[in-house]
Design a protein around this motif. Structure first.
Motif, mmCIF file in Angstrom:
data_model
loop_
_atom_site.group_PDB
_atom_site.id
_atom_site.type_symbol
_atom_site.label_atom_id
_atom_site.label_comp_id
_atom_site.label_asym_id
_atom_site.label_seq_id
_atom_site.Cartn_x
_atom_site.Cartn_y
_atom_site.Cartn_z
ATOM 1 N N CYS A 1 -13.329 5.677 -32.945
ATOM 2 C CA CYS A 1 -14.724 5.218 -33.041
ATOM 3 C C CYS A 1 -15.628 6.350 -33.514
ATOM 4 O O CYS A 1 -16.568 6.125 -34.278
ATOM 5 N N PHE A 2 -15.344 7.550 -33.053
ATOM 6 C CA PHE A 2 -16.151 8.711 -33.440
ATOM 7 C C PHE A 2 -16.149 8.856 -34.965
ATOM 8 O O PHE A 2 -17.199 8.984 -35.589
ATOM 9 N N ASP A 3 -14.960 8.805 -35.550
ATOM 10 C CA ASP A 3 -14.868 8.960 -37.010
ATOM 11 C C ASP A 3 -15.671 7.887 -37.736
ATOM 12 O O ASP A 3 -16.330 8.156 -38.738
ATOM 13 N N VAL A 4 -15.621 6.674 -37.218
ATOM 14 C CA VAL A 4 -16.315 5.568 -37.884
ATOM 15 C C VAL A 4 -17.828 5.676 -37.699
ATOM 16 O O VAL A 4 -18.598 5.591 -38.655
ATOM 17 N N VAL A 5 -18.231 5.905 -36.440
ATOM 18 C CA VAL A 5 -19.665 5.856 -36.109
ATOM 19 C C VAL A 5 -20.429 7.059 -36.673
ATOM 20 O O VAL A 5 -21.614 6.952 -36.989
ATOM 21 N N MET A 6 -19.771 8.202 -36.853
ATOM 22 C CA MET A 6 -20.488 9.392 -37.333
ATOM 23 C C MET A 6 -20.748 9.363 -38.835
ATOM 24 O O MET A 6 -21.452 10.214 -39.347
ATOM 25 N N ARG A 7 -20.163 8.404 -39.529
ATOM 26 C CA ARG A 7 -20.391 8.338 -40.973
ATOM 27 C C ARG A 7 -21.881 8.274 -41.278
ATOM 28 O O ARG A 7 -22.621 7.537 -40.642
ATOM 29 N N GLY A 8 -22.304 9.080 -42.225
ATOM 30 C CA GLY A 8 -23.721 9.086 -42.594
ATOM 31 C C GLY A 8 -24.586 9.892 -41.639
ATOM 32 O O GLY A 8 -25.801 9.942 -41.805
ATOM 33 N N SER A 9 -23.981 10.529 -40.645
ATOM 34 C CA SER A 9 -24.749 11.391 -39.732
ATOM 35 C C SER A 9 -24.318 12.835 -39.979
ATOM 36 O O SER A 9 -23.334 13.080 -40.670
ATOM 37 N N ASN B 1 -29.167 5.636 -21.787
ATOM 38 C CA ASN B 1 -29.080 4.452 -20.931
ATOM 39 C C ASN B 1 -29.546 4.774 -19.512
ATOM 40 O O ASN B 1 -30.294 4.008 -18.897
ATOM 41 N N ASP B 2 -29.114 5.934 -19.017
ATOM 42 C CA ASP B 2 -29.466 6.300 -17.645
ATOM 43 C C ASP B 2 -30.979 6.479 -17.494
ATOM 44 O O ASP B 2 -31.551 6.106 -16.469
ATOM 45 N N ALA B 3 -31.618 7.036 -18.524
ATOM 46 C CA ALA B 3 -33.074 7.225 -18.459
ATOM 47 C C ALA B 3 -33.785 5.870 -18.458
ATOM 48 O O ALA B 3 -34.741 5.657 -17.707
ATOM 49 N N LEU B 4 -33.306 4.956 -19.278
ATOM 50 C CA LEU B 4 -33.909 3.618 -19.309
ATOM 51 C C LEU B 4 -33.672 2.891 -17.989
ATOM 52 O O LEU B 4 -34.547 2.176 -17.496
ATOM 53 N N LEU C 1 -19.930 4.453 -26.596
ATOM 54 C CA LEU C 1 -19.934 5.892 -26.318
ATOM 55 C C LEU C 1 -20.147 6.664 -27.609
ATOM 56 O O LEU C 1 -20.938 7.602 -27.669
ATOM 57 N N ALA C 2 -19.449 6.242 -28.668
ATOM 58 C CA ALA C 2 -19.606 6.921 -29.956
ATOM 59 C C ALA C 2 -21.052 6.785 -30.440
ATOM 60 O O ALA C 2 -21.621 7.731 -30.992
ATOM 61 N N GLU C 3 -21.655 5.627 -30.196
ATOM 62 C CA GLU C 3 -23.052 5.459 -30.602
ATOM 63 C C GLU C 3 -23.979 6.372 -29.792
ATOM 64 O O GLU C 3 -24.941 6.922 -30.322
ATOM 65 N N GLY C 4 -23.664 6.535 -28.522
ATOM 66 C CA GLY C 4 -24.422 7.468 -27.679
ATOM 67 C C GLY C 4 -24.321 8.886 -28.219
ATOM 68 O O GLY C 4 -25.311 9.624 -28.270
ATOM 69 N N ILE C 5 -23.131 9.268 -28.649
ATOM 70 C CA ILE C 5 -22.930 10.613 -29.207
ATOM 71 C C ILE C 5 -23.757 10.771 -30.484
ATOM 72 O O ILE C 5 -24.425 11.779 -30.691
ATOM 73 N N ARG C 6 -23.740 9.736 -31.300
ATOM 74 C CA ARG C 6 -24.487 9.795 -32.557
ATOM 75 C C ARG C 6 -25.988 10.015 -32.302
ATOM 76 O O ARG C 6 -26.626 10.855 -32.945
ATOM 77 N N GLN C 7 -26.531 9.296 -31.326
ATOM 78 C CA GLN C 7 -27.960 9.455 -31.006
ATOM 79 C C GLN C 7 -28.271 10.881 -30.569
ATOM 80 O O GLN C 7 -29.292 11.454 -30.949
#
Ligand SMILES: Nc1nc2c(ncn2[C@@H]2O[C@H](COP(=O)(O)OP(=O)(O)OP(=O)(O)O)[C@@H](O)[C@H]2O)c(=O)[nH]1
Ligand SMILES: [Mg+2]
Ligand SMILES: [Zn+2]
Ligand SMILES: [Zn+2]
Lengths: 282, 113
Positions: free
Chosen positions: B47-55, A74-77, B6-12
């Protein structure tokens, strides 16, 4: 202790626990490469190093130092948006508040008060195009972003909206964030300033309850001052609490209903815009 | 607040690191969270547990390390450590403090295989 690299502890390999020097002798780790804090070997040191890592039966585990902000993307964008705005000589304001503090009403008034100045608006709401329609009714271009379940705008959404907006060089971009005093504080959109709107019916202690947003804001607009007598609102207490959480914040008392204070707000905007232009030239 | 984002950011970041370093699974992931970051840690863990599924980080152990909150006191003009955003200055008792550190939300490291 490992005689090769001087580190202690053991290495677990396929369920087999080896002393560290044994692992070296087996050629399982390069002792001269990245050996710090008991990791970087491509092997997991059990019970050593500050991390105290211990995973039974795991082989070839390694530690990757990431050191990356969770919101780095987000920060980069946002930095990209900021660069575009700078190239355009445009000044961008991110308007944040609780739902219903008067962001859209203030924008409508601001657009009327700034007649002749090029400006565009990005509206963020979970649902409906109502706010963008209220802006378009003034004749100003507006794009609505619906975030669905999302409780804040992010830099990607704003960047895509900016592409569709056809911004006029030297103008203003107003971004009305989703009504929410919590997460928009953490998401940089590439704006020049966050402006927090607080209406006098919300309670004098609002800034104390949501300090992050008021800390992030350069300016607070204390809106609906026309209602102050009816709401028994203590405007000085509002200001004191704003300055308590953010000693540097500027405060203007306004009413989107009566137009009170709008001239000061427009002056603030024009001054900020001029300062940005000067900074760019200098 | 926005623990899901935030959890989605971690996943990326996990996916990008997996590409870069070629690992298949994250055993443990350590975050650094500043005292003033406003992160609801139990919510983020959920959220971490949910969002990391499949990663690659599905089922990974999540560890959160607190970083101190540091603020500049506008009364005595010193940098002080405070536990809570609205605590008074521990040196002069003043109440006008501006945070200078403690809003971090960072992945420190990952143990991978
Ligand atoms: N009396 C009075 N009412 C106001 C003022 N500003 C806004 N309102 C009213 O407050 C209500 C909410 O205003 P909006 O402009 O929709 O607020 P908003 O912050 O854009 O709301 P969301 O986009 O839903 O978060 C409307 O009924 C406005 O007419 C003001 O200065 N005085
Ligand atoms: Mg609105
Ligand atoms: Zn949010
Ligand atoms: Zn002090």
């Amino acid at each position: 202790m490992c005689t090769v690299c001087g580190c202690g502890g053991t290495v677990t390999l396929g369920g087999l626990e080896l002393r560290h020097d044994e692992a070296h002798r087996l050629g399982l780790a390069d002792p001269h490469h990245g050996h710090d804090l008991g990791h970087g070997h491509g092997l997991l040191h059990v019970g050593t190093g500050p991390a105290g890592v211990s995973v039974a039966g795991v082989s070839l585990a390694r530690l990757i130092e990431v050191e990356t902000d969770i919101l780095a993307k987000n920060d980069a964008l946002a930095t990209g948006n900021r660069r575009v705005l700078r190239a355009l000589g445009a000044y961008a304001v991110n308007l944040v508040s609780s739902p219903g503090s008067g962001k859209t009403a203030l924008l409508v008034r601001t657009i009327e008060a700034m007649a002749g100045v090029p400006l565009a608006v990005i509206e963020g709401d979970q649902q409906t195009e109502n706010d963008a329609e209220r802006i378009r009714a003034t004749g100003a271009p507006a794009i609505q972003i619906n975030t669905g379940k999302g409780c804040h705008l992010d830099a990607d959404m704003v960047g895509r909206a900016m592409e569709r907006l056809d911004l006029t060089p030297g103008g203003f971009l107003f971004i009305e964030n989703v009504g929410n005093l919590v997460c928009p504080a953490a998401f940089d959109l590439g704006e020049d300033a966050k402006v927090a709107i607080l209406s006098v019916t919300e309670g004098e202690d609002k800034p104390l309850k949501y300090p992050d947003m008021f800390t992030a804001a350069k300016l607070a607009l204390l809106n609906k001052v026309d209602l102050a007598p009816h709401a028994d609102a203590d405007l000085d207490a509002y200001e004191a609490n704003l300055r308590r959480v953010n000693p540097r914040i500027e405060v203007l008392r306004v009413s989107a209903r009566t137009g009170e204070g709008m001239a000061d707000w427009v002056t603030w905007l024009k001054r900020r815009h001029a300062a940005k232009t000067l900074a760019k030239a200098g | 607040m926005h623990e899901m984002s935030l959890a989605e950011g971690i996943r990326q970041i996990v996916l990008a690191e997996a590409q870069k370093h070629g690992f298949s699974a994250v055993r443990r992931l350590r975050l650094e969270i500043g005292r003033f970051a406003g992160v609801e840690k139990p919510a983020l863990a959920f959220c971490f547990d949910v969002v990391m599924r499949g990663s690659p980080a599905e089922g990974a152990e999540l560890e959160m390390i607190d970083l101190p909150g540091v603020a500049m006191c506008y009364d005595c003009m010193r940098e002080v450590e405070i536990a809570d955003r609205l605590d008074p200055c521990p040196i002069c008792g003043g109440g006008r403090l501006v945070p200078v550190a403690g809003d971090e939300m960072r992945i420190r490291d990952m143990e991978v295989v």
